[in-house]
Design a protein around this motif. Structure first.
Motif, PDB file in Angstrom:
ATOM      1  N   LEU A  94       0.017  -1.537   0.062  1.00 30.90           N
ATOM      2  CA  LEU A  94      -0.324  -0.032  -0.281  1.00 30.90           C
ATOM      3  C   LEU A  94       0.284   1.171   0.240  1.00 30.90           C
ATOM      4  CD1 LEU A  94      -2.547   1.208  -0.243  1.00 30.90           C
ATOM      5  CD2 LEU A  94      -2.998   1.582   2.793  1.00 30.90           C
ATOM      6  N   PHE A  95       1.806   0.969   0.847  1.00 34.76           N
ATOM      7  CA  PHE A  95       2.738   2.773   1.178  1.00 34.76           C
ATOM      8  C   PHE A  95       3.325   2.451  -0.228  1.00 34.76           C
ATOM      9  CE2 PHE A  95       7.281   3.557   1.499  1.00 34.76           C
ATOM     10  CZ  PHE A  95       6.765   4.837   2.263  1.00 34.76           C
ATOM     11  N   SER A  96       3.663   1.744  -1.101  1.00 34.42           N
ATOM     12  CA  SER A  96       4.049   2.405  -2.436  1.00 34.42           C
ATOM     13  C   SER A  96       3.516   2.640  -3.251  1.00 34.42           C
ATOM     14  CB  SER A  96       5.025   0.287  -3.106  1.00 34.42           C
ATOM     15  OG  SER A  96       6.786  -0.256  -2.196  1.00 34.42           O
ATOM     16  N   HIS A  97       2.817   2.002  -3.282  1.00 36.50           N
ATOM     17  CA  HIS A  97       1.377   2.001  -4.100  1.00 36.50           C
ATOM     18  C   HIS A  97       1.055   3.830  -4.211  1.00 36.50           C
ATOM     19  CE1 HIS A  97      -2.375   2.244  -6.552  1.00 36.50           C
ATOM     20  NE2 HIS A  97      -3.853   2.562  -5.470  1.00 36.50           N
ATOM     21  N   VAL A  98       0.980   4.016  -2.687  1.00 39.68           N
ATOM     22  CA  VAL A  98       0.562   5.536  -2.910  1.00 39.68           C
ATOM     23  C   VAL A  98       1.718   6.271  -3.063  1.00 39.68           C
ATOM     24  CG1 VAL A  98      -0.245   7.032  -1.186  1.00 39.68           C
ATOM     25  CG2 VAL A  98      -0.948   5.649  -1.086  1.00 39.68           C
ATOM     26  N   THR A  99       3.088   6.287  -2.901  1.00 37.26           N
ATOM     27  CA  THR A  99       3.633   6.941  -2.566  1.00 37.26           C
ATOM     28  C   THR A  99       5.638   7.120  -3.786  1.00 37.26           C
ATOM     29  OG1 THR A  99       5.559   5.590  -1.196  1.00 37.26           O
ATOM     30  CG2 THR A  99       4.133   7.054  -0.062  1.00 37.26           C
ATOM     31  N   SER A 100       5.353   5.576  -4.284  1.00 31.51           N
ATOM     32  CA  SER A 100       5.972   5.172  -4.977  1.00 31.51           C
ATOM     33  C   SER A 100       5.943   5.430  -6.676  1.00 31.51           C
ATOM     34  CB  SER A 100       6.923   4.302  -4.956  1.00 31.51           C
ATOM     35  OG  SER A 100       7.461   3.930  -2.809  1.00 31.51           O
ATOM     36  N   GLY A 101       5.094   5.789  -6.960  1.00 29.40           N
ATOM     37  CA  GLY A 101       4.294   6.114  -8.247  1.00 29.40           C
ATOM     38  C   GLY A 101       5.916   6.454  -9.547  1.00 29.40           C
ATOM     39  N   PRO A 102       4.994   6.259 -10.765  1.00 27.16           N
ATOM     40  CA  PRO A 102       5.624   6.897 -11.599  1.00 27.16           C
ATOM     41  C   PRO A 102       5.510   8.148 -11.820  1.00 27.16           C
ATOM     42  CG  PRO A 102       3.698   5.580 -12.323  1.00 27.16           C
ATOM     43  CD  PRO A 102       3.862   5.530 -11.118  1.00 27.16           C
ATOM     44  N   PRO A 103       6.474   8.979 -12.836  1.00 30.99           N
ATOM     45  CA  PRO A 103       6.216  10.063 -12.795  1.00 30.99           C
ATOM     46  C   PRO A 103       4.694  10.161 -13.749  1.00 30.99           C
ATOM     47  CG  PRO A 103       8.140   9.414 -13.539  1.00 30.99           C
ATOM     48  CD  PRO A 103       7.641   8.450 -13.210  1.00 30.99           C
ATOM     49  N   PRO A 104       4.179  11.589 -13.355  1.00 28.96           N
ATOM     50  CA  PRO A 104       2.968  11.618 -14.247  1.00 28.96           C
ATOM     51  C   PRO A 104       2.977  11.581 -16.020  1.00 28.96           C
ATOM     52  CG  PRO A 104       3.012  13.415 -12.068  1.00 28.96           C
ATOM     53  CD  PRO A 104       4.950  13.037 -12.709  1.00 28.96           C
ATOM     54  N   GLU A 105       3.999  12.120 -16.301  1.00 30.35           N
ATOM     55  CA  GLU A 105       4.002  11.901 -17.554  1.00 30.35           C
ATOM     56  C   GLU A 105       4.777  10.160 -18.197  1.00 30.35           C
ATOM     57  OE1 GLU A 105       7.556  13.173 -20.894  1.00 30.35           O
ATOM     58  OE2 GLU A 105       7.195  13.704 -19.439  1.00 30.35           O
ATOM     59  N   ARG A 106       4.639   9.608 -17.766  1.00 31.50           N
ATOM     60  CA  ARG A 106       4.704   8.546 -18.239  1.00 31.50           C
ATOM     61  C   ARG A 106       3.079   7.728 -17.665  1.00 31.50           C
ATOM     62  NH1 ARG A 106       8.716   7.849 -20.492  1.00 31.50           N
ATOM     63  NH2 ARG A 106      10.410   6.918 -19.851  1.00 31.50           N
ATOM     64  N   LEU A 107       2.412   8.053 -17.038  1.00 32.47           N
ATOM     65  CA  LEU A 107       1.064   7.929 -16.900  1.00 32.47           C
ATOM     66  C   LEU A 107       0.117   8.390 -17.926  1.00 32.47           C
ATOM     67  CD1 LEU A 107      -0.091   7.445 -13.231  1.00 32.47           C
ATOM     68  CD2 LEU A 107       0.776   5.458 -14.662  1.00 32.47           C
ATOM     69  N   ALA A 108       0.162   8.970 -18.596  1.00 33.05           N
ATOM     70  CA  ALA A 108      -0.196  10.257 -19.828  1.00 33.05           C
ATOM     71  C   ALA A 108       0.044   9.272 -20.670  1.00 33.05           C
ATOM     72  CB  ALA A 108       0.603  11.726 -19.680  1.00 33.05           C
ATOM     73  N   GLN A 109       1.535   9.026 -20.762  1.00 30.26           N
ATOM     74  CA  GLN A 109       1.509   8.200 -21.716  1.00 30.26           C
ATOM     75  C   GLN A 109       0.846   6.582 -21.756  1.00 30.26           C
ATOM     76  OE1 GLN A 109       6.167   8.111 -21.447  1.00 30.26           O
ATOM     77  NE2 GLN A 109       6.367   9.925 -22.380  1.00 30.26           N
ATOM     78  N   LEU A 110       0.810   5.366 -20.915  1.00 29.40           N
ATOM     79  CA  LEU A 110       0.408   5.091 -20.504  1.00 29.40           C
ATOM     80  C   LEU A 110      -1.426   4.856 -21.042  1.00 29.40           C
ATOM     81  CD1 LEU A 110      -0.548   2.324 -19.725  1.00 29.40           C
ATOM     82  CD2 LEU A 110      -0.728   3.037 -17.136  1.00 29.40           C
ATOM     83  N   VAL A 111      -1.666   6.145 -20.653  1.00 30.33           N
ATOM     84  CA  VAL A 111      -3.577   6.689 -20.805  1.00 30.33           C
ATOM     85  C   VAL A 111      -3.775   6.305 -22.747  1.00 30.33           C
ATOM     86  CG1 VAL A 111      -5.741   8.192 -20.749  1.00 30.33           C
ATOM     87  CG2 VAL A 111      -4.561   7.167 -19.225  1.00 30.33           C
ATOM     88  N   ALA A 112      -2.898   7.329 -23.481  1.00 32.30           N
ATOM     89  CA  ALA A 112      -2.415   7.209 -24.777  1.00 32.30           C
ATOM     90  C   ALA A 112      -2.210   6.197 -25.195  1.00 32.30           C
ATOM     91  CB  ALA A 112      -1.060   8.772 -24.843  1.00 32.30           C
ATOM     92  N   MET A 113      -1.219   5.427 -24.921  1.00 34.57           N
ATOM     93  CA  MET A 113      -1.156   3.743 -25.602  1.00 34.57           C
ATOM     94  C   MET A 113      -2.610   2.976 -25.229  1.00 34.57           C
ATOM     95  SD  MET A 113       2.581   2.814 -24.532  1.00 34.57           S
ATOM     96  CE  MET A 113       3.483   1.368 -24.824  1.00 34.57           C
ATOM     97  N   ALA A 114      -3.388   2.996 -24.091  1.00 36.62           N
ATOM     98  CA  ALA A 114      -4.671   2.610 -24.169  1.00 36.62           C
ATOM     99  C   ALA A 114      -5.914   3.073 -24.916  1.00 36.62           C
ATOM    100  CB  ALA A 114      -5.074   2.211 -22.133  1.00 36.62           C
TER     101      ALA A 114
END
Length: 659
Positions: free
Chosen positions: A493-513
Motif C-alpha cells: 500500500l505504501f508503494s502504491h501511494v508514494t512510489s509511483g511513476p512520473p505523471p508523464e509516464r501515466l499520461a503516456q500509458l493512457v495514450a497507449m491504452a
C-alpha cells in the motif's frame, strides 16, 4: 581506485580453511591498531554508510591511527548494479531531481558531524557545463530542472560523483579501497572476532567489521515460476520471470501478438517503455492531451494486478500550508500507551486504525490550513474533537461530514486500497475504461490545487511507515504481523501511494491504452498455463473475458527470500546457519538483524562483527535507496547509528543473544 597490498601471512578461519593471500590491512592492522571495515555492495546505501563513517570518525579512540574501508562490488561503486550507467536512456527515475539526494542536510538529527552535499538537481546545475560535453547526456542535461524526472544514466553519474566526493572529502584517518569483485563468504578467524572476507577472485581480506549492503538481489525461481518456465519451454513460449527490468531482454517479446503482463507497478512502467517508445512508437500533443502513434513493432499488452490499477503518479503539487507536524497521533509512545504489549494487538483492528488516524490528521491539516474555503469549522475546534475520537467510529464520520461538506474533499483510505471495488460485473470493455479513467482522474488531481492534500497524505504515509519500521527493529510487533502486515500488505500500500511513476509516464500509458496497444484486465489477475491450447491464459475478478498469449511477463522484482537467493555470500552464510530469516516461528524471507543491525544466526545470536542494511533486511523497507531532502530521513539516521556502532571501541568483544 587501486587496491593496495603489502603483506601476506597464513590465517585459519573458523571453518578450518587456511588462507594465505590476505591484503595489506588484513594483517598489519593487528599490530598498528587500525580499524578495517568491509562493505559488501557499492550502491547508494554504501555511499550513505561511507559518508556516515566519515562524519563519525571522531568516535574512533586516539589509539586507532587509521580506519580503512574496503568496498566490494563487481559493478562500479556509486550506482552499483541497479543504478549502473549502461541502461536504456528512456528508463527514468521515479522521483524528480529536486527530491533525490545521498547527502544529509540540516533537518537530519544525527550523532555525528553533519556532512552536506548537493541534491541531484543542485548537482546537475553545478555541473551542467561538464554534462553538456557528454554526448549521451548532453541533451537531457541541457534542460533538466528540479522538476525533471531524469534518466537512470544521469542519476548514475551523480552517484559516481558522490562517491568520488565522499572519498575526496574523507578525514585524513580514513582510507577507502575499492575491489571490483564479488564477496562469496565471510567467516570468523579462529579464536578471534576478526572476519575472513573471501572473494570470487580468490582474494582474502581480514576485517574487524563487515556490513552487508547488497541491495536488491536475485532469487532462484519459486515453484510457480519454475512451472511457468517449464511450460514455456515445452510449448515454445516466452516467459520472463521476475527480474530487474534493465537486465531483461525485451527483444524476446514478440511484436504484433497478445502479451500478458502481471503487475502494474514500476516494473510495468519500464516494460511499457521498452515495448512501446523504445520500439519506435511516438507520442504527439493532440490539443493538450497525448496521442500515441504505434510503430507496428509493439505487442498488444494485456495487463492486470491484484489491485488492478497503476501506482498513483508521483505527487508534484506542493503543500499550500505549513508542513503538518508529524508524528502527531501515531508514534511508538502512543502505541505503547494504548497497547503496552503491541505484540498481542491485532494489526488490522487495533494498530492500523491508529496509523489511519495519523494519515487523516495530515490530510485535514493541509485541508484546513491550505483550503479554508472547503471547511466549515476552525482548526482548533476540529482538532479538539478529532483527538478524542477513534478512526472508523460513527462519531468521527459525523464530525467529518460536519466539518468537510464535500465528499470528494474527505480522506477515503478504502478507495485508495481497493479502487476497483464493485467493478466485478462491468465486463472487459468496462473494466478497461474504468482503469483508464482512474489514471486520468489522478493525472487531473495533479493540476488541481485542492489536491495538495495528497502531498500531506504521502508525508503521513512516510511517517507511519517510519514508526512501524522502528517497532519492527525493536521486535514490538507480533512475528506474523511483521511478515504479513508490514513487509507484506503495508509495504504494498505504501508503494502504491508514494512510489509511483512520473505523471508523464501515466499520461503516456493512457495514450497507449487509447491506441489499443495496452489493454487493462483489472483487479484479481490470475495467470495459468493452459495445457489444452498450449498458451498462457489470463483472467481477472473484474473481467468476463479470458486472454491467451504466447508470452507472459512477470513485471516485478524477485521477492526477498534468503532461502532462494543466488547471492553467493548469503548462500554461504545460510549454509552454516550464520544468517537467518526466522522471526520466532515464522520464516520472513528477509535477513533478520537485532536492533543495532547485527546479523542474527539460526542459533538466535547476534554476531558481534557483522551488520546488514537495505531492502532485504526485515522491516527495513522504510529506509529507501534515495532519501528525500529536508525530511530528516530515516536513511541518514540509520546510517548514522550504524557508523557510530561500528566505531564504538570494544563493541565486538562478546556475542549478544537476541531474546
Amino acid at each position: 581506485m587501486p587496491v593496495r597490498r603489502t603483506m601476506v601471512r597464513s590465517l585459519r578461519c573458523a571453518d578450518g580453511v587456511t588462507e594465505a593471500n590476505a591484503d595489506d590491512s588484513s594483517s598489519a592492522h593487528r599490530e598498528t591498531g587500525d580499524l578495517v571495515i568491509a562493505l559488501v555492495g557499492g550502491g547508494p546505501r554504501c555511499l550513505g554508510v561511507l559518508d556516515s563513517l566519515c562524519a563519525n570518525v571522531a568516535e574512533l579512540p586516539m589509539g586507532r591511527r587509521q580506519i580503512t574501508v574496503h568496498v566490494f562490488d563487481p559493478y562500479p561503486v556509486g550506482g552499483g548494479r541497479v543504478w549502473r550507467r549502461d541502461q536504456p536512456s528512456l528508463l527514468w527515475m521515479n522521483v524528480p531531481a529536486s527530491g533525490v539526494t545521498v547527502f544529509a542536510d540540516e533537518t537530519c538529527v544525527l550523532g555525528g558531524r553533519l556532512r552536506t552535499g548537493p541534491t541531484l538537481a543542485e548537482w546537475i546545475a553545478e555541473h551542467r557545463a561538464e554534462l553538456l560535453e557528454d554526448p549521451d547526456l548532453a541533451e537531457e542535461a541541457a534542460s533538466a530542472t528540479g522538476d525533471t524526472f531524469v534518466s537512470r544514466g544521469l542519476q548514475s553519474e551523480y552517484l559516481r560523483w558522490a562517491f568520488e566526493h565522499i572519498v575526496g572529502t574523507a578525514p585524513d584517518r580514513v582510507t577507502i579501497v575499492v575491489h571490483q569483485d564479488t564477496v562469496v563468504d565471510v567467516a570468523d578467524v579462529e579464536g578471534t572476532v576478526a572476519q575472513c572476507v573471501r572473494t570470487a577472485a580468490g582474494r582474502t581480506l581480514i576485517a574487524d567489521r563487515v556490513v552487508l549492503a547488497q541491495g536488491h538481489l536475485d532469487d532462484e525461481l519459486g515453484s510457480r515460476e519454475r512451472a511457468l518456465r517449464e511450460f514455456a519451454a515445452e510449448h515454445d513460449l516466452v516467459y520472463v520471470p521476475p527480474a530487474y527490468t534493465a537486465d531483461c531482454d525485451a527483444d524476446l517479446v514478440p511484436a504484433g501478438e497478445n502479451v500478458i503482463v502481471s503487475g502494474l507497478g514500476l516494473a510495468f512502467i519500464d516494460w511499457m517503455v521498452l515495448l512501446g517508445e523504445s520500439r519506435g512508437g511516438r507520442f504527439v500533443d493532440d490539443g493538450g492531451s497525448l496521442r500515441y502513434l504505434p510503430s507496428g513493432k509493439e505487442p498488444v499488452v494485456h495487463v492486470g494486478s491484484r489491485r488492478g490499477v497503476p501506482y498513483h503518479p508521483k505527487i508534484t503539487h506542493p503543500l499550500l500550508a505549513p508542513r503538518p507536524p508529524l508524528p502527531h497521533f501515531f508514534d511508538v509512545a502512543a502505541v505503547l500507551e494504548r497497547h503496552p504489549d503491541p505484540r498481542a494487538a491485532d494489526f488490522a483492528t487495533e494498530l492500523w486504525p491508529l496509523a489511519c488516524k495519523e494519515i487523516l490528521y495530515a490530510h485535514c491539516h493541509e485541508l484546513f490550513h491550505g483550503h479554508p474555503e472547503l471547511v466549515t469549522m476552525e482548526w482548533a475546534d476540529f482538532l479538539d474533537r478529532l483527538t478524542v475520537l477513534d478512526y472508523g467510529s460513527a462519531a468521527l464520520a459525523e464530525l467529518l461530514r460536519e466539518a468537510i461538506p464535500a465528499q470528494r474533499d474527505r480522506f477515503d483510505l478504502a478507495a485508495i486500497d481497493a479502487p476497483l471495488a464493485g467493478a466485478a460485473d462491468t465486463g472487459a470493455a468496462g473494466v478497461h475504461r474504468l482503469v483508464a479513467d482512474f489514471v486520468r482522474a489522478h493525472l487531473a488531481r495533479i493540476d488541481d490545487p485542492r489536491c495538495s492534500v495528497d502531498s500531506a497524505v504521502a508525508l503521513a504515509f512516510f511517517s507511519v511507515y517510519d514508526v512501524f519500521g522502528r517497532m519492527v527493529r525493536s521486535r514490538q510487533l507480533a512475528e506474523t504481523s511483521i511478515v504479513r502486515d508490514i513487509d507484506g500488505w503495508l509495504h504494498g500500500l505504501f508503494s502504491h501511494v508514494t512510489s509511483g511513476p512520473p505523471p508523464e509516464r501515466l499520461a503516456q500509458l493512457v495514450a497507449m491504452a487509447d491506441a489499443g496497444v495496452v489493454v487493462f484486465l483489472g483487479s484479481g489477475l490470475r495467470v495459468t498455463p493452459d495445457p489444452y491450447t498450449g498458451l498462457f491464459r489470463a483472467s481477472s475478478d473484474a473481467s468476463d473475458r479470458d486472454i491467451t498469449a504466447r508470452c507472459l511477463i512477470d513485471a516485478r522484482l524477485p521477492p526477498a527470500d534468503i532461502g532462494r537467493t543466488v547471492d553467493p555470500l548469503l548462500r554461504s552464510l545460510a549454509a552454516r546457519g550464520a544468517v537467518s530469516d526466522r522471526i520466532g516461528e515464522v520464516n520472513s524471507g528477509r535477513i533478520v538483524v537485532d536492533d543495532s543491525g547485527r546479523l542474527i544466526g539460526s542459533d538466535g545470536r547476534a554476531h558481534p562483527a557483522r551488520w546488514a542494511v537495505g531492502p532485504w533486511v526485515v522491516g527495513a523497507g522504510w529506509a529507501h535507496a534515495f532519501p528525500r531532502p529536508q525530511q530528516n530521513a530515516g536513511f541518514f539516521r540509520q546510517n548514522d547509528a550504524l557508523a557510530r556502532e561500528m566505531l564504538r571501541p570494544g563493541n565486538s568483544g562478546q556475542y549478544q543473544h537476541w531474546q
